[in-house]
Design a protein around this motif. Structure first.
Motif, PDB file in Angstrom:
ATOM      1  N   ASP A 349       0.542   8.062   6.955  1.00 50.65           N
ATOM      2  CA  ASP A 349       0.713   9.281   5.887  1.00 50.65           C
ATOM      3  C   ASP A 349       1.814   9.592   6.545  1.00 50.65           C
ATOM      4  O   ASP A 349       2.633   9.936   5.317  1.00 50.65           O
ATOM      5  CB  ASP A 349      -0.467   9.669   5.531  1.00 50.65           C
ATOM      6  N   ILE A 350       2.011  10.270   7.587  1.00 50.28           N
ATOM      7  CA  ILE A 350       2.935  10.569   8.521  1.00 50.28           C
ATOM      8  C   ILE A 350       4.350   9.208   7.468  1.00 50.28           C
ATOM      9  O   ILE A 350       5.355  10.219   7.473  1.00 50.28           O
ATOM     10  CB  ILE A 350       2.806  11.423   9.231  1.00 50.28           C
ATOM     11  N   ALA A 351       4.082   8.120   8.327  1.00 51.60           N
ATOM     12  CA  ALA A 351       5.383   7.754   8.048  1.00 51.60           C
ATOM     13  C   ALA A 351       5.658   7.143   6.608  1.00 51.60           C
ATOM     14  O   ALA A 351       6.665   6.732   7.038  1.00 51.60           O
ATOM     15  CB  ALA A 351       4.561   5.954   8.776  1.00 51.60           C
ATOM     16  N   SER A 366       4.268   4.208  -4.872  1.00 52.56           N
ATOM     17  CA  SER A 366       4.311   2.971  -4.632  1.00 52.56           C
ATOM     18  C   SER A 366       4.237   2.458  -2.763  1.00 52.56           C
ATOM     19  O   SER A 366       3.129   2.340  -3.191  1.00 52.56           O
ATOM     20  CB  SER A 366       5.357   1.900  -5.429  1.00 52.56           C
ATOM     21  N   LEU A 367       4.524   3.033  -2.431  1.00 52.67           N
ATOM     22  CA  LEU A 367       3.784   2.483  -0.834  1.00 52.67           C
ATOM     23  C   LEU A 367       2.774   3.635  -0.396  1.00 52.67           C
ATOM     24  O   LEU A 367       1.844   3.443   0.016  1.00 52.67           O
ATOM     25  CB  LEU A 367       5.170   3.373   0.151  1.00 52.67           C
ATOM     26  N   SER A 368       2.626   4.958  -1.398  1.00 52.79           N
ATOM     27  CA  SER A 368       1.788   6.187  -1.585  1.00 52.79           C
ATOM     28  C   SER A 368       0.603   5.161  -2.171  1.00 52.79           C
ATOM     29  O   SER A 368      -1.302   5.950  -1.762  1.00 52.79           O
ATOM     30  CB  SER A 368       2.150   7.510  -1.154  1.00 52.79           C
ATOM     31  N   GLU A 369       0.269   4.180  -2.722  1.00 56.78           N
ATOM     32  CA  GLU A 369      -0.899   4.384  -3.356  1.00 56.78           C
ATOM     33  C   GLU A 369      -1.583   3.023  -2.716  1.00 56.78           C
ATOM     34  O   GLU A 369      -0.897   2.516  -2.559  1.00 56.78           O
ATOM     35  CB  GLU A 369      -0.202   3.900  -4.854  1.00 56.78           C
ATOM     36  N   GLY A 370      -2.728   3.441  -2.954  1.00 53.51           N
ATOM     37  CA  GLY A 370      -3.662   2.044  -2.826  1.00 53.51           C
ATOM     38  C   GLY A 370      -4.839   2.456  -1.448  1.00 53.51           C
ATOM     39  O   GLY A 370      -4.480   4.053  -0.477  1.00 53.51           O
ATOM     40  N   SER A 371      -5.903   1.497  -1.080  1.00 43.86           N
ATOM     41  CA  SER A 371      -6.110   2.021   0.301  1.00 43.86           C
ATOM     42  C   SER A 371      -5.807   2.482   1.039  1.00 43.86           C
ATOM     43  O   SER A 371      -3.748   1.539   1.414  1.00 43.86           O
ATOM     44  CB  SER A 371      -7.455   0.486   0.172  1.00 43.86           C
ATOM     45  N   GLU A 376      -1.031   0.480   4.548  1.00 47.12           N
ATOM     46  CA  GLU A 376       0.028  -0.153   5.747  1.00 47.12           C
ATOM     47  C   GLU A 376       0.400  -1.857   5.527  1.00 47.12           C
ATOM     48  O   GLU A 376       1.608  -2.189   6.001  1.00 47.12           O
ATOM     49  CB  GLU A 376      -1.292  -0.625   6.647  1.00 47.12           C
ATOM     50  N   ARG A 377      -0.440  -2.651   4.269  1.00 46.25           N
ATOM     51  CA  ARG A 377       0.370  -3.803   3.933  1.00 46.25           C
ATOM     52  C   ARG A 377       2.126  -3.849   3.867  1.00 46.25           C
ATOM     53  O   ARG A 377       2.647  -4.105   3.930  1.00 46.25           O
ATOM     54  CB  ARG A 377      -0.677  -4.263   3.062  1.00 46.25           C
ATOM     55  N   LYS A 378       1.527  -2.501   2.416  1.00 42.70           N
ATOM     56  CA  LYS A 378       2.907  -2.618   1.705  1.00 42.70           C
ATOM     57  C   LYS A 378       4.072  -1.397   2.834  1.00 42.70           C
ATOM     58  O   LYS A 378       5.076  -2.161   2.843  1.00 42.70           O
ATOM     59  CB  LYS A 378       2.369  -1.744   0.530  1.00 42.70           C
ATOM     60  N   PHE A 379       3.770  -1.013   3.875  1.00 46.16           N
ATOM     61  CA  PHE A 379       4.568  -0.187   4.660  1.00 46.16           C
ATOM     62  C   PHE A 379       5.099  -0.839   5.594  1.00 46.16           C
ATOM     63  O   PHE A 379       6.359  -1.149   5.774  1.00 46.16           O
ATOM     64  CB  PHE A 379       3.538   0.973   5.989  1.00 46.16           C
ATOM     65  N   ARG A 380       4.626  -2.643   5.377  1.00 45.53           N
ATOM     66  CA  ARG A 380       5.311  -2.846   7.457  1.00 45.53           C
ATOM     67  C   ARG A 380       5.619  -4.013   6.285  1.00 45.53           C
ATOM     68  O   ARG A 380       7.079  -4.871   6.852  1.00 45.53           O
ATOM     69  CB  ARG A 380       3.517  -4.008   7.476  1.00 45.53           C
ATOM     70  N   ALA A 381       5.322  -4.900   4.904  1.00 43.26           N
ATOM     71  CA  ALA A 381       6.050  -5.452   4.054  1.00 43.26           C
ATOM     72  C   ALA A 381       7.406  -4.788   3.684  1.00 43.26           C
ATOM     73  O   ALA A 381       8.638  -5.660   3.564  1.00 43.26           O
ATOM     74  CB  ALA A 381       5.775  -5.722   2.478  1.00 43.26           C
ATOM     75  N   PHE A 382       8.015  -3.209   3.925  1.00 40.20           N
ATOM     76  CA  PHE A 382       9.346  -2.446   3.063  1.00 40.20           C
ATOM     77  C   PHE A 382      10.204  -2.789   4.889  1.00 40.20           C
ATOM     78  O   PHE A 382      11.383  -2.650   4.380  1.00 40.20           O
ATOM     79  CB  PHE A 382       8.886  -1.021   2.979  1.00 40.20           C
TER      80      PHE A 382
END
Length: 474
Positions: A349-351, A366-371, A376-382
């Motif tokens: 959440d903080i990251a 967009s990165l903050s939405e979802g389970s 985590e998947r979207k954060f890693r992809a970013f």
């Protein structure tokens, strides 16, 4: 794997993303970050125990291997006389003393929890001591997580059940500050059915000397983002058989390790199999734990494999060596550990929230939405899209960005504003450390700081006497 200095590239890449302004961080986010920073309890003292061949078949070598991060040691400043006689500019010191006492034990002790074990009425078997001093040149070194003091204690024991007591004294205290008691069963080395695996950081070799393995000395951990060596004992080795090393990533849920994802498989050939070895811990006079792979006609067979850990995710793994009949001959479980992982990456959440400095609000939403798994998947992809070394798992750009978040929090926080919300914090996060900082004290007026970069300057003016600076000119 050596980490290249990407600072210049990182500054250019990070500066190119400055398309949005910093919005007001919520008080709850600030509180969460402060709690995260204070509550970070990653291990910084490691105790590992090795069983190695003894001087004869009737004994084994039982050794304890240590490493202590400088940030946990109580350093004191050398007096001026000592400092003047120091040619290597050492300014701080911290003595360490350890003792290990081993007692003949029994099956009843094996069944007890470590906290309930007592050595009363047990017969002493062996005792050993180790002492050393950690030195640092600067105060910053005394606080770092990346410098360690290494050491080890070894003793010859007959196979059996033993209870050992380990005590450590830090600094110039006379009372043990750390004490632990444990009971172990030590089998004859040649009778082992499943061999142990020792983790090494680097292999030293020369034409005139035996190979030497610098031990990882982090218990069952290896350094995230770096390759390492696995030195595995193969009991009852059959030269006519074939052996395969497999590494599986372990799932954090469930106990069935056979379902873990396979990340590495290697058939062991002549280059990996080492016969007639009798490894032993040696003292080299340097701050390292070294295992010498000494040749001996009455020695044992091992596999020595370089593991491409730099391509693996930050996770837990099981390393297994099996023969042609799929029988396990060597096995260990280990964990990838990011020693200097930025605190701001310890919470997803903080990251994600801290990305507000370099992305627009739509991307942040967009990165903050979802389970949890989706975010985590979207954060890693970013971050994967911006990785300057995509062939490795370690992302230098991401690590640098979140180190800047931590630095801003630690160095620019005041009673009025948290560090990464300040003007200086925002500039540091976006552009990194300035090439030069000049502070001016006008006869009339507030203190001024000028931060210089290759193609720009930032001028800050003090708004109070407590370290608050406001950006007044770029």
């Amino acid at each position: 794997m050596k980490r290249i200095n990407y600072l210049t590239t990182l500054i250019i890449l990070l500066a190119g993303w400055m398309s949005c302004s910093v919005s007001e961080l919520q008080a709850q986010r600030n509180a969460n970050y402060q709690q995260l920073s204070i509550g970070d309890q990653r291990p910084s003292q490691f105790f590992d125990f090795l069983v190695l061949p003894g001087n004869s078949d009737e004994t084994v070598t039982f050794a304890s291997v240590y490493s202590f991060s400088y940030r946990t040691l109580p350093f004191k400043k050398l007096n001026q006389a000592s400092a003047a006689n120091n040619d290597d500019k050492r300014a701080f010191f911290s003595p360490i003393n350890l003792s290990m006492e081993v007692f003949n034990s029994n099956e009843a002790q094996l069944k007890k929890r470590d906290s309930n074990i007592s050595v009363e009425r047990l017969e002493p078997a062996e005792r050993s001591f180790w002492e050393d001093t950690a030195y640092a040149e600067t105060y910053e070194q005394t606080q770092t997580e990346l410098m360690f003091l290494y050491g080890n204690i070894g003793m010859e024991l007959k196979p059996g059940i033993y209870t050992y007591v380990l005590q450590m004294t830090r600094g110039e205290r006379s009372d043990p500050r750390i004490s632990r008691t444990r009971t172990v069963r030590i089998d004859p080395y040649r009778d082992m059915e499943v061999g142990n695996v020792i983790l090494g950081e680097e292999l030293y070799s020369g034409q005139q000397e035996e190979n030497q393995l610098k031990l990882m000395s982090m218990r069952d951990n290896v350094k995230y983002g770096s390759d390492f060596y696995a030195f595995a004992y193969i009991p009852h080795y059959d030269p006519g058989d074939s052996y395969t090393l497999t590494i599986r990533e372990l799932s954090i849920t469930g106990k069935d390790t056979t379902k873990g994802e396979e990340v590495f498989v290697q058939k062991l050939g002549n280059n990996e199999i080492r016969t007639e070895l009798k490894p032993q811990l040696v003292s080299t006079g340097v701050n390292e734990n070294i295992l010498q792979l000494a040749s001996d006609s009455d020695g044992f067979t091992y596999a020595l494999v370089e593991v491409p850990n730099s391509t693996f995710p930050n996770a837990s793994y099981q390393l297994t060596i099996r023969d042609n009949s799929e029988q396990t001959v060597s096995r260990t479980t280990y964990h990838s550990m990011w020693i200097d992982m930025p605190r701001s990456l310890l919470s997803l959440d903080i990251a994600i929230d801290m990305l507000r400095y370099i992305v627009d609000e739509a991307t942040l939403d967009s990165l903050s939405e979802g389970s949890q798994s989706e975010r985590e998947r979207k954060f890693r992809a970013f971050w994967k899209k911006k990785d300057p070394t995509p062939d490795t798992e370690y992302n230098e750009l991401m690590a640098e960005y979140y180190r800047r978040i931590d630095y801003a929090y630690q160095n620019f926080s005041t009673s009025n504003r948290i560090g990464y919300e300040s003007d200086q914090g925002e500039v540091y996060i976006k552009f990194g450390p300035p090439q030069n900082i000049e502070r001016k004290f006008p006869p009339s007026g507030s203190t001024v700081e000028i931060w210089s970069y290759p193609n720009r300057e930032f001028i800050f003016r003090a708004t109070s006497g407590f370290g608050d600076f406001r950006l007044v000119s770029e």
